[in-house]
Design an enzyme around this catalytic site. Structure first.
Site, PDB file in Angstrom:
ATOM      1  N   PRO A 161     -41.792 -32.717 -30.340  1.00 30.39           N
ATOM      2  CA  PRO A 161     -43.248 -32.523 -30.157  1.00 30.39           C
ATOM      3  C   PRO A 161     -43.917 -31.592 -29.246  1.00 30.39           C
ATOM      4  CG  PRO A 161     -42.152 -34.295 -28.880  1.00 30.39           C
ATOM      5  CD  PRO A 161     -41.265 -33.950 -29.668  1.00 30.39           C
ATOM      6  N   ASN A 162     -45.017 -30.910 -29.746  1.00 32.67           N
ATOM      7  CA  ASN A 162     -45.922 -30.096 -29.196  1.00 32.67           C
ATOM      8  C   ASN A 162     -45.084 -28.537 -29.433  1.00 32.67           C
ATOM      9  OD1 ASN A 162     -47.738 -31.656 -28.400  1.00 32.67           O
ATOM     10  ND2 ASN A 162     -46.415 -32.380 -26.720  1.00 32.67           N
ATOM     11  N   ARG A 204     -50.542 -21.620 -26.889  1.00 31.82           N
ATOM     12  CA  ARG A 204     -50.893 -22.150 -25.562  1.00 31.82           C
ATOM     13  C   ARG A 204     -49.873 -22.081 -24.451  1.00 31.82           C
ATOM     14  NH1 ARG A 204     -54.856 -23.087 -28.154  1.00 31.82           N
ATOM     15  NH2 ARG A 204     -56.133 -24.846 -28.580  1.00 31.82           N
ATOM     16  N   TYR A 222     -43.934 -20.948 -21.956  1.00 33.98           N
ATOM     17  CA  TYR A 222     -43.259 -20.926 -22.980  1.00 33.98           C
ATOM     18  C   TYR A 222     -42.972 -19.768 -23.839  1.00 33.98           C
ATOM     19  CZ  TYR A 222     -42.987 -26.061 -22.274  1.00 33.98           C
ATOM     20  OH  TYR A 222     -42.869 -27.143 -21.579  1.00 33.98           O
ATOM     21  N   ASN A 238     -34.153 -28.863 -30.283  1.00 32.66           N
ATOM     22  CA  ASN A 238     -34.845 -28.787 -29.140  1.00 32.66           C
ATOM     23  C   ASN A 238     -35.684 -29.991 -28.953  1.00 32.66           C
ATOM     24  OD1 ASN A 238     -36.796 -28.648 -27.098  1.00 32.66           O
ATOM     25  ND2 ASN A 238     -37.303 -26.366 -27.234  1.00 32.66           N
ATOM     26  N   ALA A 252     -40.232 -32.973 -25.063  1.00 30.33           N
ATOM     27  CA  ALA A 252     -40.366 -34.088 -24.112  1.00 30.33           C
ATOM     28  C   ALA A 252     -39.532 -35.343 -24.484  1.00 30.33           C
ATOM     29  CB  ALA A 252     -41.915 -34.515 -23.988  1.00 30.33           C
ATOM     30  N   HIS A 277     -36.514 -36.376 -22.413  1.00 30.15           N
ATOM     31  CA  HIS A 277     -36.305 -37.037 -21.160  1.00 30.15           C
ATOM     32  C   HIS A 277     -36.854 -38.619 -21.480  1.00 30.15           C
ATOM     33  CE1 HIS A 277     -36.470 -33.044 -20.366  1.00 30.15           C
ATOM     34  NE2 HIS A 277     -37.919 -32.702 -20.701  1.00 30.15           N
ATOM     35  N   ASP A 301     -29.493 -42.435 -29.783  1.00 25.57           N
ATOM     36  CA  ASP A 301     -28.608 -43.231 -30.580  1.00 25.57           C
ATOM     37  C   ASP A 301     -28.483 -42.855 -31.798  1.00 25.57           C
ATOM     38  OD1 ASP A 301     -28.443 -44.887 -28.453  1.00 25.57           O
ATOM     39  OD2 ASP A 301     -29.991 -46.562 -29.320  1.00 25.57           O
ATOM     40  N   GLU A 313     -28.149 -29.191 -27.830  1.00 23.68           N
ATOM     41  CA  GLU A 313     -29.399 -29.366 -27.219  1.00 23.68           C
ATOM     42  C   GLU A 313     -29.822 -28.013 -26.663  1.00 23.68           C
ATOM     43  OE1 GLU A 313     -29.338 -32.235 -24.247  1.00 23.68           O
ATOM     44  OE2 GLU A 313     -31.329 -31.741 -23.419  1.00 23.68           O
ATOM     45  N   HIS A 320     -33.651 -25.550 -24.968  1.00 24.95           N
ATOM     46  CA  HIS A 320     -34.711 -25.577 -24.419  1.00 24.95           C
ATOM     47  C   HIS A 320     -34.835 -24.015 -23.958  1.00 24.95           C
ATOM     48  CE1 HIS A 320     -34.699 -29.890 -23.786  1.00 24.95           C
ATOM     49  NE2 HIS A 320     -33.597 -29.767 -23.588  1.00 24.95           N
ATOM     50  N   LEU A 321     -36.308 -23.964 -24.340  1.00 23.96           N
ATOM     51  CA  LEU A 321     -36.782 -22.539 -23.978  1.00 23.96           C
ATOM     52  C   LEU A 321     -36.884 -22.439 -22.515  1.00 23.96           C
ATOM     53  CD1 LEU A 321     -39.578 -23.000 -26.456  1.00 23.96           C
ATOM     54  CD2 LEU A 321     -38.267 -21.075 -26.501  1.00 23.96           C
ATOM     55  N   SER A 322     -37.197 -23.318 -21.762  1.00 25.01           N
ATOM     56  CA  SER A 322     -37.311 -23.330 -20.363  1.00 25.01           C
ATOM     57  C   SER A 322     -36.268 -23.997 -19.830  1.00 25.01           C
ATOM     58  CB  SER A 322     -38.652 -23.978 -19.892  1.00 25.01           C
ATOM     59  OG  SER A 322     -38.841 -25.355 -20.096  1.00 25.01           O
ATOM     60  N   ARG A 359     -37.700 -27.305 -13.148  1.00 26.41           N
ATOM     61  CA  ARG A 359     -38.866 -27.555 -13.176  1.00 26.41           C
ATOM     62  C   ARG A 359     -39.174 -29.029 -12.797  1.00 26.41           C
ATOM     63  NH1 ARG A 359     -40.905 -26.925 -19.311  1.00 26.41           N
ATOM     64  NH2 ARG A 359     -42.821 -27.377 -18.066  1.00 26.41           N
ATOM     65  N   ARG A 407     -38.022 -33.683 -15.663  1.00 24.14           N
ATOM     66  CA  ARG A 407     -37.333 -32.904 -16.671  1.00 24.14           C
ATOM     67  C   ARG A 407     -35.970 -32.762 -16.505  1.00 24.14           C
ATOM     68  NH1 ARG A 407     -41.849 -31.416 -19.684  1.00 24.14           N
ATOM     69  NH2 ARG A 407     -43.692 -30.607 -18.400  1.00 24.14           N
TER      70      ARG A 407
HETATM   71  O1  CA2 Z   1     -38.142 -25.954 -22.456  1.00 27.78           O
HETATM   72  C1  CA2 Z   1     -38.355 -26.728 -23.804  1.00 27.78           C
HETATM   73  O2  CA2 Z   1     -37.771 -26.026 -24.602  1.00 27.78           O
HETATM   74  C2  CA2 Z   1     -38.984 -28.161 -23.529  1.00 27.78           C
HETATM   75  O3  CA2 Z   1     -38.078 -28.781 -24.400  1.00 27.78           O
HETATM   76  C3  CA2 Z   1     -40.160 -27.814 -23.800  1.00 27.78           C
HETATM   77  C4  CA2 Z   1     -41.016 -29.393 -23.968  1.00 27.78           C
HETATM   78  C5  CA2 Z   1     -40.815 -29.914 -22.698  1.00 27.78           C
HETATM   79  O4  CA2 Z   1     -41.408 -31.128 -22.727  1.00 27.78           O
HETATM   80  C6  CA2 Z   1     -39.386 -30.004 -22.190  1.00 27.78           C
HETATM   81  O5  CA2 Z   1     -39.010 -30.690 -20.739  1.00 27.78           O
HETATM   82  C7  CA2 Z   1     -38.619 -28.703 -22.001  1.00 27.78           C
HETATM   83  C8  CA2 Z   1     -42.430 -29.157 -24.096  1.00 27.78           C
HETATM   84  C9  CA2 Z   1     -42.916 -28.348 -25.472  1.00 27.78           C
HETATM   85  C10 CA2 Z   1     -44.338 -28.328 -25.242  1.00 27.78           C
HETATM   86  O6  CA2 Z   1     -44.507 -26.976 -25.977  1.00 27.78           O
HETATM   87  C11 CA2 Z   1     -45.700 -26.361 -25.775  1.00 27.78           C
HETATM   88  C12 CA2 Z   1     -45.802 -25.002 -26.348  1.00 27.78           C
HETATM   89  C13 CA2 Z   1     -46.870 -24.295 -26.281  1.00 27.78           C
HETATM   90  C14 CA2 Z   1     -48.012 -25.001 -25.614  1.00 27.78           C
HETATM   91  C15 CA2 Z   1     -47.731 -26.411 -24.922  1.00 27.78           C
HETATM   92  C16 CA2 Z   1     -46.546 -27.091 -25.288  1.00 27.78           C
END
Ligand code: CA2
Length: 150
Positions: free
Chosen positions: A16-17, A24, A29, A80, A83, A86, A93, A104, A106-108, A113, A117
């Site tokens: 998601p997102n 954004r 990110y 990836n 959210a 978490h 499963d 798995e 993650h960008l960040s 954080r 997370r």
């Molecule tokens: O760091 C990552 O890749 C995450 O999976 C990104 C998730 C976050 O919930 C994880 O804790 C770490 C959030 C992705 C949201 O992506 C956005 C990108 C641009 C603007 C807003 C959200």
């Protein structure tokens, strides 16, 4: 002499997102879009002699359906989970059920954080987790998965 090439098939999933990447919150990110990341993965896949099928969804059930459909069709999963990392026992499963080697990413760096997370439901069913390197998390993850599988 004939050469036989054996393509390894990898399913790349984004949760998601992540469709908002580059549009954004660039301070968290980065400025690359999901299309940029997928293009970089496609280029690397060609040099690693593997195929990547890539998809993103904001819906937990859709991600789970794609994981189920990977059984017998794919050799491994790069994910990836966003959210859902978490929160989602269901995603965990599904990965455990298909038993496909999964990395798995993650960008960040989720460990530096917010504390919510720091826990991943996915990590215990993954062969490994790469976190904090931006697009390189995906590229390193793909390399690691291909090395593991071959
Ligand atoms: O760091 C990552 O890749 C995450 O999976 C990104 C998730 C976050 O919930 C994880 O804790 C770490 C959030 C992705 C949201 O992506 C956005 C990108 C641009 C603007 C807003 C959200």
């Amino acid at each position: 002499m004939s050469k036989v090439t054996c393509l390894t098939r990898i399913l790349v999933l984004n949760g998601p997102n992540l469709n908002l990447l580059g549009k954004r919150e660039p301070e968290t990110y980065g400025t690359l879009t999901l299309a940029d990341i997928e293009a970089a993965l496609q280029t690397l896949a060609e040099s690693l002699d593997c195929t990547v099928d890539m998809a993103q969804s904001n819906h937990e059930g859709e991600l789970i359906d794609w994981i189920h459909q990977a059984l017998g069709m794919q050799d491994g999963i790069l994910i990836n989970p966003g959210a859902y990392t978490h929160t989602s026992v269901a995603l965990r499963d599904a990965i455990a059920a298909v038993a496909l080697p999964t990395v798995e990413v993650h960008l960040s760096n989720i460990h530096k954080r917010e504390s919510f997370r720091h826990h991943s439901y996915i990590a215990p069913v993954a062969i490994g987790q790469i976190s904090g390197f931006g697009v390189d998390s995906y590229l390193l993850g793909l390399r690691a998965l291909i090395t593991y599988l071959t």
